[in-house]
Design a protein around this motif. Structure first.
Motif, PDB file in Angstrom:
ATOM      1  N   GLU A   1     -35.341 -37.138   7.969  1.00 11.76           N
ATOM      2  CA  GLU A   1     -36.124 -37.246   9.192  1.00 11.76           C
ATOM      3  C   GLU A   1     -35.633 -36.405  10.365  1.00 11.76           C
ATOM      4  OE1 GLU A   1     -35.425 -41.414   8.849  1.00 11.76           O
ATOM      5  OE2 GLU A   1     -34.507 -41.500  10.819  1.00 11.76           O
TER       6      GLU A   1
ATOM      7  N   TRP B   1     -38.245 -26.739   6.506  1.00  9.33           N
ATOM      8  CA  TRP B   1     -38.918 -25.946   7.540  1.00  9.33           C
ATOM      9  C   TRP B   1     -38.597 -24.471   7.332  1.00  9.33           C
ATOM     10  CZ3 TRP B   1     -42.397 -26.870  11.266  1.00  9.33           C
ATOM     11  CH2 TRP B   1     -42.490 -26.003  12.355  1.00  9.33           C
TER      12      TRP B   1
ATOM     13  N   GLU C   1     -37.378 -33.058  11.499  1.00  8.00           N
ATOM     14  CA  GLU C   1     -38.579 -33.021  12.353  1.00  8.00           C
ATOM     15  C   GLU C   1     -38.214 -32.853  13.832  1.00  8.00           C
ATOM     16  OE1 GLU C   1     -40.939 -36.608  12.469  1.00  8.00           O
ATOM     17  OE2 GLU C   1     -42.600 -35.592  13.447  1.00  8.00           O
TER      18      GLU C   1
ATOM     19  N   GLU D   1     -41.919 -40.303   9.955  1.00  6.99           N
ATOM     20  CA  GLU D   1     -42.159 -39.343  11.024  1.00  6.99           C
ATOM     21  C   GLU D   1     -41.961 -40.006  12.372  1.00  6.99           C
ATOM     22  OE1 GLU D   1     -46.210 -38.078   9.929  1.00  6.99           O
ATOM     23  OE2 GLU D   1     -46.905 -39.311  11.592  1.00  6.99           O
TER      24      GLU D   1
ATOM     25  N   TRP E   1     -43.873 -26.311   7.418  1.00  5.24           N
ATOM     26  CA  TRP E   1     -43.203 -27.134   6.419  1.00  5.24           C
ATOM     27  C   TRP E   1     -43.548 -26.625   5.027  1.00  5.24           C
ATOM     28  CZ3 TRP E   1     -39.422 -29.934   8.051  1.00  5.24           C
ATOM     29  CH2 TRP E   1     -39.446 -30.450   9.347  1.00  5.24           C
TER      30      TRP E   1
END
Ligand code: NDP
Length: 401
Positions: free
Chosen positions: A233, A200, A236, A119, A205
């Motif tokens: 990643e 998403w 995000e 994250e 999520w």
């Protein structure tokens, strides 16, 4: 014009170094610094032989040792660090860049060693410090994250009024002739794909068991390939920076043989990241596995086939639904001929060099921490093809998704 330091000496670092050497007008000299100096020297020697570029310094460095790295940077005085070692070192390298007053660029977000958790929070927390120092940190400037994020930025800027559905599709239709091997650092790769999948949808999520959503997608010049939803990643930062997205997913292709090996590795405990005792010595099973698997840097020689990575996007233009597909295909053999590295290292290293060029030439900049989709996609995409990764686009086609 500019000096840079490349940290790491794996497949990606090799490509970054070759590519910097191909543009001596921008990269007038550079250093390759990594844990094992001999690997840096090997890359420098190959570049000298292949390209005649000899402005390369090499150094041994543990990038987790902030004082040592700060001292190295203060002595060499680069404008920018291109970090292509491992994600574990992101924060210590960012600390050293702040201490030495150097810009920062990486290709993978920070990951703590003891927990496979990707994250951006750790690195976004450096925003104020980079801002106060007047320095730029560019996060995730490989292919995915990296080019896929910039493809999405192009779609939002030029193709749609609003983007609604994003599917990043990543196919490796290459064959390296090994029963099982990963295309980049095995430890990082296996940690990434064995965690739960996540995508998403409608503002939240959705978590799914690994490899539980499969679809056969057709890739340009490659054909149909079994593709699986996994967490990656860039999702995000993309849903943060493009809040009109109703759904964002990432798909990657895996062959049955690969998945069988992976299942066995997991079932016998070799994918474990907690230490176990072996003959009185503490070892981490996944780290041990890395030492016996093929080195991704050695896959290049007989690698045939190509990668195909892109974004399939649906949204609204002038009040009507529209579809858009933007992608790049990269041949492993061509990448190897140019850099002695395979296509996955090539598709990561070329964008890292291109992002570095954007910063050094002033096309990208600003004080703070940025994901690549926050910059202007146009100058980057104008250079990407010339640098070795030509891209293609289609408006209005069938996306299959
Ligand atoms: P490799 O494992 O081949 O190379 C990693 C290099 O980092 C090695 O030379 C290693 O040194 C060095 N290193 C490890 N720890 C340290 C340390 N503490 N200090 C200094 N150097 C260190 O990896 P790749 O080249 O395949 O990948 C590099 C990066 O690119 C990874 O972060 C990976 O996640 C990322 N990546 C990003 C992609 C994208 O599209 N965004 C796709 C593929 C990769 P030693 O030789 O001594 O082991």
């Amino acid at each position: 014009m500019s000096k840079v330091v490349i940290i790491g000496a794996g497949g990606v670092a090799r490509v970054v170094a070759y590519k910097c050497a191909e543009y001596p007008g921008v990269f007038t000299e550079f250093m390759i610094a990594s844990r094992t100096k001999a690997k840096c020297d090997e890359i420098a020697a190959d570049i000298r032989k292949d390209l005649g570029y000899d402005k390369i310094t090499t150094a041994a460095i543990d990038a987790e040792d902030v004082p040592a790295l700060t001292a190295l940077l203060r002595e060499y005085q680069p404008e920018l660090v291109i970090h292509v070692a491992l994600p574990y070192q992101d924060l210590t390298i960012m600390d050293a860049c702040l201490a030495a007053g150097v810009h920062y660029l990486d290709t993978a977000n920070y990951e703590p060693k003891e927990e496979a958790k990707f994250e951006y929070s750790h690195q976004w927390a450096y925003q104020e410090r980079f801002e106060a120092a007047g320095l730029t940190a560019i996060l995730g400037c490989g292919f995915d994250p990296g080019v896929t994020s910039i493809f999405t930025a192009r779609a939002a800027k030029h193709i749609f009024d609003e983007i609604h559905y994003l599917d990043i599709v990543d196919a490796n239709a290459g064959d390296h002739g090994k029963a099982f091997a990963t295309n980049f650092n095995p430890e990082i790769n296996i940690r990434e794909i064995t965690q739960n999948g996540k995508y998403w949808e409608n503002g939240e999520w959705v978590e799914i068991p690994p490899f539980s959503i499969r679809k056969d997608l057709t890739y340009p010049d490659v054909g149909p390939k079994a593709s699986y939803v996994l967490y990656h990643e860039e999702l995000e930062s993309l849903v943060k920076h493009f809040p009109t997205l109703k759904r964002a997913r990432f798909w990657m292709t895996f062959g049955d043989e690969y998945l069988t090996h992976l299942r066995v590795i997991q079932n016998i405990g070799m994918a474990g990241i907690q230490p176990v005792m072996h003959k009185g010595v503490e070892i981490i099973p996944l780290e041990f596995l890395k030492t016996v698997l093929p080195d991704p840097g050695d896959l290049g020689e007989n690698y045939v086939g190509q990668t195909s990575i892109g974004c399939r996007i649906r949204g609204i233009k002038d009040g009507k639904e529209q579809t858009y597909y933007i992608w790049n295909n990269c041949h492993h053999a061509q990448a190897y001929k140019e850099t002695r590295a395979q296509g996955v290292s090539y598709t990561t290293g070329v964008p890292a060099m291109t992002g570095a060029m954007m910063l050094l030439t002033g096309a990208w900049g600003g004080a703070g921490v940025f994901n690549v989709e926050q910059f202007n996609p146009d100058p980057f995409l104008a250079k990407l093809g010339e640098h070795g990764l030509p891209w293609h686009e289609e408006i209005g086609g069938d996306l299959e998704l």
